[in-house]
Design a protein around this motif. Structure first.
Motif, PDB file in Angstrom:
ATOM      1  N   ASP A  14       0.849  -1.188   0.000  1.00 40.54           N
ATOM      2  CA  ASP A  14       0.000   0.000   0.000  1.00 40.54           C
ATOM      3  C   ASP A  14       0.883   1.236   0.000  1.00 40.54           C
ATOM      4  O   ASP A  14       2.109   1.157  -0.148  1.00 40.54           O
ATOM      5  CB  ASP A  14      -0.961  -0.015   1.198  1.00 40.54           C
ATOM      6  CG  ASP A  14      -0.236   0.012   2.539  1.00 40.54           C
ATOM      7  OD1 ASP A  14       0.994   0.273   2.573  1.00 40.54           O
ATOM      8  OD2 ASP A  14      -0.886  -0.234   3.572  1.00 40.54           O
ATOM      9  N   VAL A  20      -0.378  -5.592   1.995  1.00 38.37           N
ATOM     10  CA  VAL A  20      -1.820  -5.773   2.113  1.00 38.37           C
ATOM     11  C   VAL A  20      -2.278  -7.071   1.468  1.00 38.37           C
ATOM     12  O   VAL A  20      -3.434  -7.476   1.611  1.00 38.37           O
ATOM     13  CB  VAL A  20      -2.604  -4.596   1.504  1.00 38.37           C
ATOM     14  CG1 VAL A  20      -2.357  -3.327   2.296  1.00 38.37           C
ATOM     15  CG2 VAL A  20      -2.229  -4.388   0.035  1.00 38.37           C
ATOM     16  N   ASP A 181      -3.702   2.688  -5.573  1.00 40.06           N
ATOM     17  CA  ASP A 181      -3.973   2.151  -4.237  1.00 40.06           C
ATOM     18  C   ASP A 181      -2.977   1.096  -3.781  1.00 40.06           C
ATOM     19  O   ASP A 181      -2.744   0.932  -2.582  1.00 40.06           O
ATOM     20  CB  ASP A 181      -5.379   1.532  -4.201  1.00 40.06           C
ATOM     21  CG  ASP A 181      -6.448   2.551  -4.546  1.00 40.06           C
ATOM     22  OD1 ASP A 181      -6.751   3.376  -3.671  1.00 40.06           O
ATOM     23  OD2 ASP A 181      -6.961   2.532  -5.674  1.00 40.06           O
ATOM     24  N   ALA A 182      -2.422   0.349  -4.721  1.00 38.36           N
ATOM     25  CA  ALA A 182      -1.518  -0.740  -4.350  1.00 38.36           C
ATOM     26  C   ALA A 182      -0.501  -0.955  -5.459  1.00 38.36           C
ATOM     27  O   ALA A 182      -0.700  -0.520  -6.611  1.00 38.36           O
ATOM     28  CB  ALA A 182      -2.316  -2.024  -4.089  1.00 38.36           C
TER      29      ALA A 182
END
Length: 405
Positions: A14, A20, A181-182
């Motif tokens: 992340d 994550v 987001d990632a």
């Protein structure tokens, strides 16, 4: 499951460099055209479901997501039903959704809570399918302005964007600025540029002091005295000994009793883990988790082939194999601080000696290295044994509650 190939993983980071989730694949699943074989994809999903979803304990990866490539035929199969919806993201190609039957299956899975990630989508125009939850995007430094406009529009939806591959920290920062987001890439083993803590912090210095006493089999009373001078360390020891993993019927409240119950070998192993997770480096979250997994992975690989004490040394060799990056010092400086056996030192410095090949094999599975097969073969470990140890190590690391970013 496939009995001739190996599972390799890439962590999903992340914006705080925390892990994550993971992207799991068979090594070299694609053929000459780069397409993954449907049977292989189905076998991986079934194997993962068998190993990581437990009827009593539930999902063994805790809050982690798992990304797995899928084919349209897999979407209505039995294996997917054994995976927890909230923790599973299936990756499909954009062209797959042109088929009405596939789109209907996607809608059913999304309604049940599964994630669907789209790969190979054309972002230059046209609406994306409303049914997807994640979108795989490729970052290009030469097209930053256009990407910024494109991703700004996507951020207005609930769609989560995953950058892949993000191969260096400069691109990672750029992707974070773009609102992704990632991130998937090899960043977990690449030191981040910039000012980082170097050497042992005060907490680690105390841990090393105790480790050196343990290595010399010093009197437990002397070891206990150091614990008593550090309330935080004493608390961690008592919390560890009273955890569910030990299954004790009565709570241990005495430091002396806790040390006696652990014994020297287990105490040294626990201190090794504590040393890695006590890093104050800003780069530590992903690196700490990787070190812990590598330590357990190495240990499990050797359990069948080495005496018990030897396999415990493998845990230390595995987790310490990243300690130089955690501390920002050379491996020679690490070894100058901590008293370790010559065999462990050989594994850390050159991946040689009795422990080195096991650590190298665990490391190779992180890198999707072509050395995975030859190393396993040289140790006479089957692909299935490697894969079982790999997933077991992932699950074990989650039970420890690795510190987040």
């Amino acid at each position: 499951m496939r009995n001739d190939n190996f599972i390799v993983r890439e962590p999903l980071l992340d914006t705080k460099q925390g892990v994550v989730g993971y992207d799991l694949t068979w090594q070299e699943t694609g053929g000459a055209d780069g397409e993954a074989d449907e049977g292989d994809l189905h076998a991986l999903l079934g194997f993962v479901a068998d190993q990581l979803s437990d009827e009593k304990s539930g999902w063994l990866l805790g809050k982690k997501l798992l990304f797995l490539e899928a084919s349209p035929a897999m979407l209505s199969g039995e294996a997917i039903k054994r995976m927890p919806a909230a923790s599973t993201v299936l990756t499909l190609k954009h062209r797959d959704l042109a088929d009405p039957g596939t789109l209907a299956a996607v809608k059913t899975l999304r309604a049940a809570g599964y994630g669907i990630s789209l790969r190979g989508a054309d972002l230059s125009g046209g609406a994306l399918p409303a049914e997807i939850s994640h979108l795989e995007v490729r970052f290009s430094a030469s097209d930053f302005a256009a990407q910024a406009r494109r991703y700004a529009a996507l951020k207005k939806s609930s769609l989560r964007m995953v950058g892949r591959p993000v191969s260096n920290w400069q691109d990672y920062d750029a992707c974070a600025m773009l609102g992704l987001d990632a991130f998937i890439g090899k960043l977990h083993l690449t030191p981040r540029p910039g000012k980082r803590a170097t050497g042992l912090n005060p907490a680690q210095q105390i841990i090393v002091q105790i480790m050196n006493l343990v290595a010399k089999n010093e009197n437990l009373q002397k070891i206990e005295e150091i614990f008593k001078r550090d309330p935080g360390l004493s608390y961690e020891l008592l919390r560890f000994i009273n955890s569910a993993a030990f299954g004790l019927k009565t709570e241990v409240q005495s430091l002396r009793a806790a040390l006696a119950l652990l014994g020297y070998e287990a105490l040294f192993q626990w201190l090794s883990l504590l040393l890695a997770t006590a890093s104050s480096s800003g780069y530590s979250p992903v690196l700490m988790e990787t070190a812990i997994i590598r330590g357990r992975f190495s240990e499990l690989l050797g359990q069948k082939y080495l005496p018990r004490g030897e396999s415990e040394n493998l845990f230390v060799a595995g987790i310490f194999s990243l300690l130089d990056r955690l501390l920002g010092v050379s491996m020679e400086e690490v070894l100058a601080s901590i008293k370790l056996s010559d065999q462990v030192a050989a594994a850390l410095l050159t991946r040689s000696g009795p422990y080195g090949p096991y650590v190298a094999l665990a490391e190779a599975c992180e890198l999707n290295s072509p050395l995975v097969g030859p190393l396993a073969s040289s140790l006479k470990i089957t692909p299935e044994e490697v894969n079982l140890a790999h997933l077991s190590a992932l699950a074990w690391a989650q039970k420890l509650g690795v510190p987040a970013a």
